[in-house]
Write a protein that holds these residues in place. Structure first.
Motif, PDB file in Angstrom:
ATOM      1  N   GLU A   1     -13.297 -70.034 -58.530  1.00  0.00           N
ATOM      2  CA  GLU A   1     -12.624 -71.210 -58.015  1.00  0.00           C
ATOM      3  C   GLU A   1     -12.724 -71.219 -56.484  1.00  0.00           C
ATOM      4  O   GLU A   1     -12.850 -70.171 -55.851  1.00  0.00           O
ATOM      5  CB  GLU A   1     -11.150 -71.203 -58.424  1.00  0.00           C
ATOM      6  N   PRO A   2     -12.662 -72.407 -55.866  1.00  0.00           N
ATOM      7  CA  PRO A   2     -12.745 -72.461 -54.399  1.00  0.00           C
ATOM      8  C   PRO A   2     -11.666 -71.644 -53.700  1.00  0.00           C
ATOM      9  O   PRO A   2     -11.930 -70.987 -52.689  1.00  0.00           O
ATOM     10  CB  PRO A   2     -12.627 -73.944 -54.097  1.00  0.00           C
ATOM     11  N   LEU A   3     -10.429 -71.668 -54.238  1.00  0.00           N
ATOM     12  CA  LEU A   3      -9.355 -70.897 -53.616  1.00  0.00           C
ATOM     13  C   LEU A   3      -9.624 -69.409 -53.700  1.00  0.00           C
ATOM     14  O   LEU A   3      -9.294 -68.647 -52.776  1.00  0.00           O
ATOM     15  CB  LEU A   3      -8.020 -71.239 -54.258  1.00  0.00           C
ATOM     16  N   ASP A   4     -10.233 -68.978 -54.790  1.00  0.00           N
ATOM     17  CA  ASP A   4     -10.573 -67.564 -54.922  1.00  0.00           C
ATOM     18  C   ASP A   4     -11.623 -67.169 -53.893  1.00  0.00           C
ATOM     19  O   ASP A   4     -11.560 -66.075 -53.326  1.00  0.00           O
ATOM     20  CB  ASP A   4     -11.075 -67.270 -56.331  1.00  0.00           C
ATOM     21  N   ILE A   5     -12.593 -68.051 -53.644  1.00  0.00           N
ATOM     22  CA  ILE A   5     -13.611 -67.755 -52.638  1.00  0.00           C
ATOM     23  C   ILE A   5     -12.983 -67.707 -51.252  1.00  0.00           C
ATOM     24  O   ILE A   5     -13.334 -66.879 -50.412  1.00  0.00           O
ATOM     25  CB  ILE A   5     -14.732 -68.805 -52.700  1.00  0.00           C
ATOM     26  N   VAL A   6     -12.008 -68.605 -51.004  1.00  0.00           N
ATOM     27  CA  VAL A   6     -11.293 -68.569 -49.727  1.00  0.00           C
ATOM     28  C   VAL A   6     -10.571 -67.237 -49.558  1.00  0.00           C
ATOM     29  O   VAL A   6     -10.595 -66.613 -48.484  1.00  0.00           O
ATOM     30  CB  VAL A   6     -10.328 -69.760 -49.629  1.00  0.00           C
ATOM     31  N   ASP A   7      -9.882 -66.750 -50.629  1.00  0.00           N
ATOM     32  CA  ASP A   7      -9.204 -65.452 -50.555  1.00  0.00           C
ATOM     33  C   ASP A   7     -10.191 -64.339 -50.267  1.00  0.00           C
ATOM     34  O   ASP A   7      -9.935 -63.447 -49.441  1.00  0.00           O
ATOM     35  CB  ASP A   7      -8.480 -65.171 -51.878  1.00  0.00           C
TER      36      ASP A   7
ATOM     37  N   ILE B   1      -2.286 -67.306 -49.289  1.00  0.00           N
ATOM     38  CA  ILE B   1      -2.958 -68.602 -49.091  1.00  0.00           C
ATOM     39  C   ILE B   1      -3.099 -69.331 -50.411  1.00  0.00           C
ATOM     40  O   ILE B   1      -2.735 -70.503 -50.556  1.00  0.00           O
ATOM     41  CB  ILE B   1      -4.330 -68.383 -48.439  1.00  0.00           C
ATOM     42  N   SER B   2      -3.584 -68.611 -51.438  1.00  0.00           N
ATOM     43  CA  SER B   2      -3.762 -69.268 -52.737  1.00  0.00           C
ATOM     44  C   SER B   2      -2.419 -69.583 -53.368  1.00  0.00           C
ATOM     45  O   SER B   2      -2.260 -70.604 -54.027  1.00  0.00           O
ATOM     46  CB  SER B   2      -4.599 -68.365 -53.650  1.00  0.00           C
ATOM     47  N   ALA B   3      -1.414 -68.695 -53.149  1.00  0.00           N
ATOM     48  CA  ALA B   3      -0.093 -68.969 -53.716  1.00  0.00           C
ATOM     49  C   ALA B   3       0.495 -70.229 -53.100  1.00  0.00           C
ATOM     50  O   ALA B   3       1.053 -71.081 -53.804  1.00  0.00           O
ATOM     51  CB  ALA B   3       0.828 -67.763 -53.481  1.00  0.00           C
ATOM     52  N   PHE B   4       0.355 -70.359 -51.766  1.00  0.00           N
ATOM     53  CA  PHE B   4       0.872 -71.568 -51.106  1.00  0.00           C
ATOM     54  C   PHE B   4       0.137 -72.814 -51.608  1.00  0.00           C
ATOM     55  O   PHE B   4       0.749 -73.852 -51.859  1.00  0.00           O
ATOM     56  CB  PHE B   4       0.714 -71.419 -49.593  1.00  0.00           C
ATOM     57  N   ALA B   5      -1.192 -72.709 -51.756  1.00  0.00           N
ATOM     58  CA  ALA B   5      -1.959 -73.860 -52.246  1.00  0.00           C
ATOM     59  C   ALA B   5      -1.561 -74.234 -53.659  1.00  0.00           C
ATOM     60  O   ALA B   5      -1.431 -75.410 -54.000  1.00  0.00           O
ATOM     61  CB  ALA B   5      -3.451 -73.545 -52.173  1.00  0.00           C
TER      62      ALA B   5
ATOM     63  N   GLY C   1     -20.409 -69.294 -44.255  1.00  0.00           N
ATOM     64  CA  GLY C   1     -20.323 -68.824 -45.635  1.00  0.00           C
ATOM     65  C   GLY C   1     -20.073 -67.346 -45.648  1.00  0.00           C
ATOM     66  O   GLY C   1     -19.112 -66.829 -45.070  1.00  0.00           O
ATOM     67  N   ASP C   2     -20.951 -66.590 -46.295  1.00  0.00           N
ATOM     68  CA  ASP C   2     -20.828 -65.143 -46.353  1.00  0.00           C
ATOM     69  C   ASP C   2     -21.632 -64.458 -45.260  1.00  0.00           C
ATOM     70  O   ASP C   2     -21.725 -63.233 -45.238  1.00  0.00           O
ATOM     71  CB  ASP C   2     -21.290 -64.648 -47.722  1.00  0.00           C
TER      72      ASP C   2
END
Length: 979
Positions: free
Chosen positions: A760-766, A939-943, A791-792
């Protein structure tokens, strides 16, 4: 002696001569026997020991001659020969002569027969030759006739075509003339329509102008009336305001004076309005006169242009007719030249053809003569003249002393020779009768010369004729050029004359308009001057009347005016006016003073001024007056100052006091002008309070701005290098800098694309946040600069923007080993089973660094070194540090590092380059910070909480809408009553 072979050769030669004539000759009787019959050969026979010459002609036929020729010589024992030999020689000679005469007679008979045959054949061939020549001449005459007929037919056809073209041109000219006439008529009509439309448009513009002027005049008159009425009304209103505080008697006087002046003003305004109306009418009249002059000028110019157009059209038509006539003459001349050329060519062709015919006739006659000569030679051979002469000459040579033997019958040799000579002479004369002998080569040369002379004469005639005709055509063309030039000069001269005439008319028109304008201006100035004189006279009359009336009334209101003027002024001002006498008693207390101090005028008039001053001033006020009267020193009079006033209720308030003195013979007063400063003081106090508050707010804002500036500077330093961010804070632009040596490092996560597609995008952000946070903490331990993250991909540089000598090699190498060790400690929150692996590429070299963009500026590297480092990273292996030869050499000089050779690498645009693996460094064991990467990221929790709140709000809104729709009885989504 002639043999049968020579006879056969003579026969073949005769046949070839006959065949050389080009036609088959008819066979003559006995001709096939001529070669054998007339081929003479001498036969020697021994008779009685003597030799006797015999001709083969004496044998009766060819067979006998051949047999005799083939006989063997006589033997001595032959009895016949012996008998003959035994005869008397004279007797034997006589018999031989007799035998020879008999043979000659036979030969003459045969020659006579052949002569007959020859003459018949000659007559036949003469007729055939004549027929041939007649036929040739007939064919030649037919050919000449055909040539002349073809030439005549060609001339007739050419004449027909020319006539047809002339008719077509004539019809085309007539059609063009009709079209031109129609165009001229249409042009005239169009110009007339244009003139009519132009005049109509001009009249329409004039009518619009008149309408506009009338509207403007009406508006001017209305505005004048309104302005006059407004002026009177304003004066009356102003007078009402001014006389509001006057006494009734003075007010009545003022109103009477005003009414008198208003009557004068209304009379003057009426004169002005009448004059304005007269000026407007005069202006309309002048406009009408100018319109008539312009319309007349436009008509004259239009008529002149039309006349010029007609003249130009007539001149152009006449010039076209002249040009066409000249072209026709040129065409006729060209046609004559062409016909003359054709006639000359035809004449030359006829001459050449006749020469060819003459040559053909001569060739035919030559051929006939050749055939006749061939036949003559044949008959000479047939008659044997050549052989007889040869035999006689042989006999004379053998027996020169012998005399000719006379035949007993009277013939003999002489008779035979005479007969043969006559026959040959007749043949020669017959051949000579057909024409004299000629030389073929000479005749051919003469014929060719004649033909060449004829052709040369024809060519010279053609050249002379062409030169003469070309000269005539040149003259015609020169005349045409002269005509065209003359026509152009005429057209140019006519256009110039028309332009001059039109210019003269326009100048005359402008002159007339100028004179008209000058006359109208003169009339208008005269009218305005007369109006001004009338107005001046009226105003002078009114002024005299008013002066007389004013002088009468001035004496009546002089005293009242002087007394009441001051009172009215004092009562009208906003400041308090207080008048006291030298003892301090109040003599005047205006309404403003009543309002300011709270006393009425009746309460304070006659009382001391001390009641209005503070106590500390009231105690010494009388003494102040006494001192002033005694010394005359002005300390307060004429000088404004701030003080305090006391109201009726005893309260003090700030005032501004100005004291003036009026001193006459029996009149001495002090007037004080008092202005209440309470409101001004309050305003100043409020302003001071506001200024203090703003100062406090400004200090607070400055403190906040300093805090924000500090935080902004810190944030910019996190995005850009410190030196670059400082330059950006102090200047608009940061110039790019070139660095000779630095080391660039590129990192890349292996399999990141596949991992991103499965997450998921949020997982990639984390993941990227954990990764880059860890890298940022490690970067703070080294002299390196983070450039960018895409990116990476993580880009780092050492030696930029602050050069550090050769330390950039070791700093970047230690950082690469540290990052490889740290990547093993990072776990993916949503995929803890996946182990991250990283590729690292390093290169050292020159680079250019600068800030790109104004909004969200980026500090970026440029140059081949950046490209090579990126290429080393992309061609490396997981968990390996791939370095270039330049980095390897720098680290090798520093020492303490261990490498493995990778081999050669092809870099696009740079060729082949050696590369190495950086393995380790002696004594280097970096500490990796521990991070909790298994618990959920904030970050993902807030999102997720934000998304849940948004979904809950949407569900609540949908539920509310459903409840409202159910309450109203309307299905959800259907239009309600309001819709």
């Amino acid at each position: 002696m002639d043999s049968p072979v020579s006879a056969e050769f003579a026969h073949k030669r005769t046949l070839s001569a006959n065949s050389s004539t080009g036609r088959s000759q008819p066979m003559i009787l006995g001709q096939e026997l001529d070669p054998l019959h007339y081929a003479g050969s001498s036969v020697s026979t021994a008779f009685g020991g003597q030799h006797t010459a015999f001709r083969n002609d004496s044998f009766p036929d060819a067979a006998t001659a051949a047999g005799m020729q083939g006989m063997p010589s006589a033997e001595a024992d032959d009895p016949i020969n012996s008998w003959r030999n035994s005869m008397d020689p004279n007797v034997r000679r006589i018999f031989e002569n007799i035998r020879i005469d008999i043979e000659k007679m036979e030969t003459n008979v045969r020659q006579a027969e052949n002569e007959v045959f020859r003459k018949e054949e000659e007559a036949f061939f003469a007729r055939q030759d004549e027929i041939e020549l007649n036929q040739l001449q007939q064919r030649q005459a037919n050919e000449v006739a055909r040539t002349r007929e073809a030439f005549t037919s060609m001339l007739m056809e050419r004449h027909g075509r020319k006539h047809t073209k002339r008719l077509q041109k004539q019809m085309s000219k007539e059609a063009k003339a009709r079209d031109a006439k129609i165009r001229v008529q249409e042009t005239g009509k169009h110009m007339a329509r244009e003139v009519t439309e132009m005049l109509a448009q001009h009249r329409h513009r004039f009518e619009a102008l008149v309408t506009h002027l009338e509207a403007r005049h009406a508006r001017q008159r209305h505005q004048l009336v309104v302005a006059q009425e407004r002026k009177i009304r304003d004066q009356r209103a102003l007078l009402e305001i001014e006389s509001r505080g006057l006494r009734d008697d003075l007010r009545a006087e003022v109103l009477k004076d005003f009414s008198y002046r208003i009557n004068h003003q209304q009379a003057l305004d009426k004169h002005v309005a009448d004059q304005l109306h007269e000026i407007q009418q005069h202006e309309l009249k002048q406009r009408k006169e100018r319109f008539d002059a312009e319309a007349k000028a436009l008509e004259e110019v239009a008529h002149l242009r039309a006349m010029h157009k007609r003249k130009l059209d007539e001149l152009e038509s006449r010039q076209k007719v002249e040009y066409a006539a000249e072209n026709e003459r040129i065409e006729d001349a060209r046609e004559k030249i062409k016909l003359a050329q054709l006639a000359v060519v035809h004449s030359a062709e006829l001459k050449k053809l006749k020469a060819q015919h003459t040559m053909a006739l001569r060739m035919a006659m030559r051929a006939q003569r050749l055939r006749t000569s061939s036949r003559f030679k044949k008959w000479r051979e047939v008659l044997g003249q050549t052989d007889t002469d040869a035999a006689f000459q042989q006999q004379q040579q053998q027996d020169p002393g012998a005399s000719p033997v006379i035949h007993p019958l009277g013939g003999g040799m002489s008779s035979d020779m005479h007969m043969r000579t006559d026959s040959s002479s007749s043949m020669t004369s017959s051949i000579s009768g057909n024409g004299r002998p000629f030389d073929n080569a000479t005749t051919m040369a003469e014929d060719l010369q004649e033909q060449r002379d004829a052709e040369h004469a024809a060519a010279k005639m053609i050249a002379d004729e062409q030169a003469r005709l070309q000269e005539q055509l040149t003259k015609l063309m020169e005349h045409l050029k002269v005509l065209v030039a003359r026509q152009k000069d005429e057209m140019r001269r006519l256009r110039k004359e028309q332009a001059d005439e039109l210019r003269a008319m326009e100048e005359d028109f402008q002159k007339r308009l100028t004179e008209l304008d000058s006359q109208q201006d003169t009339e208008m100035r005269s009218l305005c001057k007369s109006h001004e004189s009338v107005i001046t006279e009226v105003m002078a009359t009114q002024h005299r009347e008013y002066s007389m009336d004013a002088h009468i009334r001035a004496n009546e209101r002089k005293m009242l005016t002087e007394r009441r003027t001051l009172n009215s002024v004092l009562d009208a001002v906003l400041d308090a006016i207080i008048t006291i006498d030298p003892q301090g008693s109040i003599m005047r207390f205006n309404p403003a003073a009543e309002s300011m101090f709270g006393y009425s005028a009746s309460e304070v008039l006659g009382k001391n001024i001390k009641m209005l001053t503070p106590d500390h001033i009231a105690v010494h006020h009388d003494q102040y007056l006494l001192n002033y009267h005694a010394t005359g020193i002005k300390k307060v009079i004429g000088v404004g100052r701030t003080s305090k006033g006391r109201k009726k209720d005893g309260s003090l308030f700030p005032i501004h006091l100005s004291v003036s003195e009026v001193k006459e013979e029996e009149f001495h007063l002090f007037t004080g002008i008092v202005r209440n400063l309470t409101e001004q003081t309050q305003i100043e106090e409020a302003a001071r309070s506001e200024q203090a508050r703003k100062q406090t707010e400004m200090e607070s804002l400055i403190a906040q701005l300093d805090a924000e500036r500090t935080r902004t500077r810190s944030l910019i330093r996190e995005i850009l290098p410190a030196s670059i961010s400082d330059q950006l804070m102090t200047a608009d632009m940061v110039p790019p800098m070139a660095y000779d040596q630095c080391t660039i490092l590129y990192t890349d996560i292996c399999g990141f694309t596949s991992l991103a597609s499965q997450s998921e995008p949020l997982d990639i952000v984390d993941l990227l946040n954990d990764l880059y946070t860890c890298f940022d903490e490690i970067l703070a331990q080294y002299d390196v600069q983070k450039i960018e993250t895409v990116g990476d991909c993580y880009v780092i540089c050492s030696g930029v923007p602050r050069p550090n000598g050769d330390r950039h090699y070791s700093e970047m190498a230690k950082l690469a080993l540290h990052l490889l060790k740290a990547i093993n400690t990072i776990r993916i929150r949503h995929r803890p089973d996946v182990v991250l692996k990283m590729r690292i590429g390093m290169h050292s070299g020159p680079v250019v660094a600068g800030v790109v963009g104004r909004k969200m500026p980026r500090y970026t590297l440029f140059g081949d070194s950046n490209t090579i480092a990126n290429k080393l990273e992309s061609t490396g292996l997981p968990m390996k540090v791939h370095i270039s030869e330049a980095t390897y050499e720098g680290l090798e000089q520093l020492g303490g590092f261990h490498f493995e050779a990778r081999g050669e690498l092809v870099i696009p645009g740079h060729g082949t380059m050696k590369s190495y693996w950086l393995v380790s460094k002696d004594g280097f064991d970096p500490v990796v910070p521990t991070r909790d990467t298994l618990t959920p990221s904030p970050i993902s929790a807030f999102a997720k909480r934000s998304n849940s709140s948004v979904n809950a709000m949407e569900q609540q809104q949908h539920h509310s809408a459903s409840s409202l729709a159910a309450a109203q009885g309307t299905p959800l989504g259907s239009p309600g009553p309001a819709q």
